[in-house]
Motif scaffolding. Sequence first.
Motif, PDB file in Angstrom:
ATOM      1  N   UNK A  69      29.543  46.497  27.561  1.00 43.59           N
ATOM      2  CA  UNK A  69      28.451  47.148  26.833  1.00 43.59           C
ATOM      3  C   UNK A  69      28.917  47.636  25.463  1.00 43.59           C
ATOM      4  N   UNK A  70      30.160  48.119  25.367  1.00 40.86           N
ATOM      5  CA  UNK A  70      30.709  48.543  24.078  1.00 40.86           C
ATOM      6  C   UNK A  70      30.828  47.354  23.131  1.00 40.86           C
ATOM      7  N   UNK A  71      31.310  46.224  23.641  1.00 37.05           N
ATOM      8  CA  UNK A  71      31.414  45.014  22.826  1.00 37.05           C
ATOM      9  C   UNK A  71      30.037  44.585  22.317  1.00 37.05           C
ATOM     10  N   UNK A  72      29.058  44.671  23.187  1.00 34.34           N
ATOM     11  CA  UNK A  72      27.697  44.289  22.795  1.00 34.34           C
ATOM     12  C   UNK A  72      27.127  45.243  21.755  1.00 34.34           C
ATOM     13  N   UNK A  73      27.414  46.558  21.895  1.00 40.14           N
ATOM     14  CA  UNK A  73      26.935  47.518  20.897  1.00 40.14           C
ATOM     15  C   UNK A  73      27.561  47.240  19.535  1.00 40.14           C
ATOM     16  N   UNK A  75      28.739  44.464  18.393  1.00 38.65           N
ATOM     17  CA  UNK A  75      28.211  43.212  17.848  1.00 38.65           C
ATOM     18  C   UNK A  75      26.806  43.413  17.270  1.00 38.65           C
ATOM     19  N   UNK A  76      25.978  44.139  18.017  1.00 37.85           N
ATOM     20  CA  UNK A  76      24.590  44.327  17.590  1.00 37.85           C
ATOM     21  C   UNK A  76      24.465  45.249  16.384  1.00 37.85           C
ATOM     22  N   UNK A  77      25.311  46.282  16.321  1.00 40.02           N
ATOM     23  CA  UNK A  77      25.145  47.313  15.297  1.00 40.02           C
ATOM     24  C   UNK A  77      26.086  47.175  14.108  1.00 40.02           C
ATOM     25  N   UNK A  78      27.303  46.673  14.353  1.00 38.35           N
ATOM     26  CA  UNK A  78      28.273  46.557  13.264  1.00 38.35           C
ATOM     27  C   UNK A  78      28.688  45.114  13.004  1.00 38.35           C
ATOM     28  N   UNK A  79      28.066  44.181  13.708  1.00 34.92           N
ATOM     29  CA  UNK A  79      28.392  42.774  13.503  1.00 34.92           C
ATOM     30  C   UNK A  79      29.722  42.343  14.080  1.00 34.92           C
ATOM     31  N   UNK A  80      30.320  43.186  14.911  1.00 35.51           N
ATOM     32  CA  UNK A  80      31.599  42.860  15.528  1.00 35.51           C
ATOM     33  C   UNK A  80      32.593  43.996  15.393  1.00 35.51           C
ATOM     34  N   UNK A  81      33.866  43.680  15.549  1.00 32.04           N
ATOM     35  CA  UNK A  81      34.927  44.685  15.459  1.00 32.04           C
ATOM     36  C   UNK A  81      36.213  43.987  15.021  1.00 32.04           C
ATOM     37  N   UNK A  82      37.026  44.664  14.233  1.00 30.83           N
ATOM     38  CA  UNK A  82      38.259  44.065  13.714  1.00 30.83           C
ATOM     39  C   UNK A  82      39.491  44.455  14.523  1.00 30.83           C
ATOM     40  N   UNK A  83      39.519  45.693  15.015  1.00 31.16           N
ATOM     41  CA  UNK A  83      40.677  46.195  15.758  1.00 31.16           C
ATOM     42  C   UNK A  83      40.188  46.891  17.021  1.00 31.16           C
ATOM     43  N   UNK A  84      40.795  46.562  18.137  1.00 31.04           N
ATOM     44  CA  UNK A  84      40.521  47.236  19.408  1.00 31.04           C
ATOM     45  C   UNK A  84      41.805  47.918  19.861  1.00 31.04           C
ATOM     46  N   UNK A  85      41.728  49.228  20.051  1.00 26.71           N
ATOM     47  CA  UNK A  85      42.884  50.009  20.486  1.00 26.71           C
ATOM     48  C   UNK A  85      42.700  50.370  21.959  1.00 26.71           C
ATOM     49  N   UNK A  86      43.526  49.786  22.804  1.00 28.88           N
ATOM     50  CA  UNK A  86      43.515  50.103  24.236  1.00 28.88           C
ATOM     51  C   UNK A  86      44.475  51.268  24.459  1.00 28.88           C
ATOM     52  N   UNK A  87      43.927  52.472  24.352  1.00 31.64           N
ATOM     53  CA  UNK A  87      44.742  53.693  24.333  1.00 31.64           C
ATOM     54  C   UNK A  87      44.588  54.563  25.571  1.00 31.64           C
TER      55      UNK A  87
END
Length: 274
Positions: A69-73, A75-87
């Motif tokens: 759901x976070x990935x979908x949000x 994509x829908x709102x910011x057109x994607x994501x450049x960095x994912x931090x698994x913290x």
Amino acid sequence: MSTQRIFITGGASGLGRAIALRFGRAGWRVCIADVNDTRGAETLQALAPLTSHTHYLRCDVTREEELTAASEWLTANWGGVDVVVNNAGVAQAGGIEDVPLSDWQWIVDINLLGVVRGCKVFTPLFKRQGRGHFVNVASMAGLLDMPRMSSYNATKAAVVSLSETLQNELADDRIGVSLVCPSFFKTNLGDSLRTSDPGMRTALTKLLERSPITADDIADQIFRAVEQREFYVLPHKEGRRAWLMKKLLPRDIYSSMIQKRTRRLRGRTGVAQT
């Protein structure tokens, strides 16, 4: 180039919050994910003066559908994501005979499988974009082997192996990986600690408070690693030295050194020797 976007699990406190603020100061769009809504709101408030695009998502890393759901949000709102931090992570301490299997299952589900889920969910998005970067937060505990921390050490070692594998596996897809392995530093990791030994809690608190390196220092190093697409982020000089000794010294000599250091540490912190 459009403003870059970062997504951080466990982003409402500790190192996750420091990472959010560091990238926010650089003008990035910052989306933090956490299970603590109060801390999430506080971090958003701190981010507000730094960047005009911030968002909080309630996201439990033990639930793949919430990361999806976070990935979908994004994509829908910011057109994607450049960095994912698994913290997002937790702590557990105790002798191998004392730690219940339920605690092993709990820490594996968060510390290891939480990172696995993050990488699994966001890799397809990175591939569609033709680029991306994972920052996986492990620990020097994943490179070394301090006693009475077997469950924590094992999960962090698995994150090290996972990250090293993905660096090779995803390179042709222009997906970078950074592996962060700090030693003790001032954070709220103790809040999540599960242990039946009160001495271990006392020792951990003292070690965290004693560190000269802060979460902000580590966030600075992570920012540079993302910019330069570096793999290893090993912030602590003492930790780097210990890792080098482990690689170069015969196992019996290294193991003897660790055992002696552990005895001295127990003496200084008042942890009972059992």
